[in-house]
Design a protein around this motif. Structure first.
Motif, PDB file in Angstrom:
ATOM      1  N   LYS A  97     -22.592 -12.390 -43.906  1.00 24.14           N
ATOM      2  CA  LYS A  97     -21.372 -11.883 -43.273  1.00 24.14           C
ATOM      3  C   LYS A  97     -21.698 -11.510 -41.833  1.00 24.14           C
ATOM      4  N   PRO A  98     -21.816 -12.499 -40.963  1.00 22.42           N
ATOM      5  CA  PRO A  98     -22.300 -12.237 -39.604  1.00 22.42           C
ATOM      6  C   PRO A  98     -21.255 -11.591 -38.702  1.00 22.42           C
ATOM      7  N   THR A  99     -21.760 -10.893 -37.711  1.00 24.56           N
ATOM      8  CA  THR A  99     -20.949 -10.332 -36.633  1.00 24.56           C
ATOM      9  C   THR A  99     -21.565 -10.761 -35.317  1.00 24.56           C
ATOM     10  N   LEU A 100     -20.741 -11.326 -34.429  1.00 24.33           N
ATOM     11  CA  LEU A 100     -21.209 -11.812 -33.132  1.00 24.33           C
ATOM     12  C   LEU A 100     -20.593 -10.972 -32.035  1.00 24.33           C
ATOM     13  N   ASN A 146     -18.474  -4.453 -23.693  1.00 24.84           N
ATOM     14  CA  ASN A 146     -18.833  -5.054 -24.971  1.00 24.84           C
ATOM     15  C   ASN A 146     -17.630  -5.793 -25.558  1.00 24.84           C
ATOM     16  N   LYS A 147     -17.885  -6.957 -26.096  1.00 25.24           N
ATOM     17  CA  LYS A 147     -16.815  -7.775 -26.671  1.00 25.24           C
ATOM     18  C   LYS A 147     -17.282  -8.327 -28.013  1.00 25.24           C
ATOM     19  N   THR A 148     -16.483  -8.077 -29.043  1.00 24.78           N
ATOM     20  CA  THR A 148     -16.773  -8.616 -30.367  1.00 24.78           C
ATOM     21  C   THR A 148     -16.131  -9.988 -30.486  1.00 24.78           C
ATOM     22  N   LEU A 149     -16.975 -11.000 -30.694  1.00 28.09           N
ATOM     23  CA  LEU A 149     -16.472 -12.363 -30.801  1.00 28.09           C
ATOM     24  C   LEU A 149     -15.952 -12.658 -32.204  1.00 28.09           C
ATOM     25  N   GLN A 185     -26.210 -15.969 -20.905  1.00 26.76           N
ATOM     26  CA  GLN A 185     -25.563 -14.766 -21.423  1.00 26.76           C
ATOM     27  C   GLN A 185     -26.059 -14.487 -22.830  1.00 26.76           C
ATOM     28  N   GLU A 186     -26.168 -13.209 -23.148  1.00 21.70           N
ATOM     29  CA  GLU A 186     -26.728 -12.795 -24.429  1.00 21.70           C
ATOM     30  C   GLU A 186     -25.644 -12.705 -25.497  1.00 21.70           C
ATOM     31  N   ILE A 187     -25.945 -13.246 -26.664  1.00 23.23           N
ATOM     32  CA  ILE A 187     -25.080 -13.132 -27.838  1.00 23.23           C
ATOM     33  C   ILE A 187     -25.899 -12.458 -28.937  1.00 23.23           C
ATOM     34  N   ILE A 188     -25.421 -11.345 -29.440  1.00 22.59           N
ATOM     35  CA  ILE A 188     -26.140 -10.571 -30.455  1.00 22.59           C
ATOM     36  C   ILE A 188     -25.501 -10.825 -31.817  1.00 22.59           C
ATOM     37  N   PRO A 191     -30.849  -6.809 -35.575  1.00 24.67           N
ATOM     38  CA  PRO A 191     -30.045  -7.808 -34.859  1.00 24.67           C
ATOM     39  C   PRO A 191     -30.910  -8.857 -34.171  1.00 24.67           C
ATOM     40  N   ILE A 192     -30.362 -10.053 -34.052  1.00 24.52           N
ATOM     41  CA  ILE A 192     -31.022 -11.132 -33.335  1.00 24.52           C
ATOM     42  C   ILE A 192     -30.271 -11.376 -32.035  1.00 24.52           C
ATOM     43  N   SER A 193     -31.018 -11.468 -30.946  1.00 23.66           N
ATOM     44  CA  SER A 193     -30.433 -11.706 -29.631  1.00 23.66           C
ATOM     45  C   SER A 193     -30.666 -13.159 -29.232  1.00 23.66           C
ATOM     46  N   PHE A 194     -29.574 -13.856 -28.909  1.00 26.57           N
ATOM     47  CA  PHE A 194     -29.646 -15.245 -28.482  1.00 26.57           C
ATOM     48  C   PHE A 194     -29.225 -15.350 -27.021  1.00 26.57           C
ATOM     49  N   SER A 195     -29.901 -16.209 -26.291  1.00 29.12           N
ATOM     50  CA  SER A 195     -29.573 -16.457 -24.890  1.00 29.12           C
ATOM     51  C   SER A 195     -28.938 -17.834 -24.793  1.00 29.12           C
ATOM     52  N   PHE A 196     -27.621 -17.852 -24.510  1.00 24.60           N
ATOM     53  CA  PHE A 196     -26.900 -19.114 -24.422  1.00 24.60           C
ATOM     54  C   PHE A 196     -27.289 -19.858 -23.153  1.00 24.60           C
ATOM     55  N   SER A 197     -27.533 -21.146 -23.289  1.00 25.52           N
ATOM     56  CA  SER A 197     -27.868 -21.967 -22.139  1.00 25.52           C
ATOM     57  C   SER A 197     -27.363 -23.384 -22.376  1.00 25.52           C
ATOM     58  N   SER A 198     -26.505 -23.847 -21.464  1.00 28.78           N
ATOM     59  CA  SER A 198     -26.027 -25.226 -21.544  1.00 28.78           C
ATOM     60  C   SER A 198     -26.995 -26.178 -20.857  1.00 28.78           C
TER      61      SER A 198
END
Length: 211
Positions: free
Chosen positions: A90-93, A101-104, A133-136, A145-152
């Motif tokens: 049951k993930p939360t992004l 702060n913004k809940t996706l 940008q960081e997505i937790i 929590p796991i922190s992801f760094s978005f990169s295109s």
């Protein structure tokens, strides 16, 4: 047995602190990094070594995990990939957009899930998520929590993000060393004051007892 144990433990730690202070101040030897064993069962035995840590460990490391995808990818696609890779239940992004702060997406609360469900059909670009940008991600199945760094762009952005983190950690280590040296000096002075105070009290008690 408690009082001698407390006193001897404080003395051992104080001696180790002073030793590290001397090593940092004189650069005469490698400083402690990051584990020391002290055994006083039979004689005195100490041993120190550096405990290895996996930089991408999900338990003990807060290093950002790379998340390479296109800005046009929908949040549902990202969520499916993360759920498959990390067995999310049951993930939360969440993320930070323009300093707030913004809940996706949130799946563990029915009302929040219903309100945020439209975000799943939006692309990362539409959600205001930019490169680096960081997505937790949080989930009941994760220990932390796991922190992801978005990169295109997999090349330059990931390199710059890694370089910036290294610079930040280097600055942190320098400031931490200064604080540690000051702390150890005060610890050493505290040990000296305690020693002289104890000696003075012993002399006073001996004098009173003799009289």
């Amino acid at each position: 047995r408690i009082i001698p144990a407390v006193a001897s433990t404080n003395a051992t730690i104080a001696a180790a602190c002073v030793t590290e202070c001397v090593k940092l101040a004189t650069a005469s030897y490698l400083h402690l990094d990051n584990y020391m064993l002290f055994n006083n069962v039979e004689g005195v035995y100490t041993f120190s070594f550096q405990s290895e840590r996996k930089d991408t460990c999900l338990v003990c490391s807060r290093a950002e995990q790379p998340l390479a995808c296109a800005a046009q990818d929908k949040l549902q696609t990202i969520l499916d990939k993360l759920s498959q890779d990390h067995d999310l239940q049951k993930p939360t992004l969440t993320t930070v957009v323009e300093g707030a702060n913004k809940t996706l997406y949130m799946s563990n609360l029915a009302q929040m899930e219903e309100a945020l469900r439209p975000n799943l059909e939006k692309s990362l670009e539409e959600l205001g998520i930019l490169d680096s940008q960081e997505i937790i991600v949080t989930d009941p199945g994760l220990k932390m929590p796991i922190s992801f760094s978005f990169s295109s762009a997999k090349g330059a952005n990931l390199w710059f993000s890694s370089w910036a983190r290294n610079q930040e950690m280097s600055s942190f280590r320098n400031s931490s060393s200064t604080v540690l040296i000051v702390f150890l000096i005060f610890s050493y002075l505290n040990v000296l004051i305690y020693h002289h105070t104890s000696e003075l009290l012993s002399n006073v008690i001996s004098f009173i007892t003799t009289d």
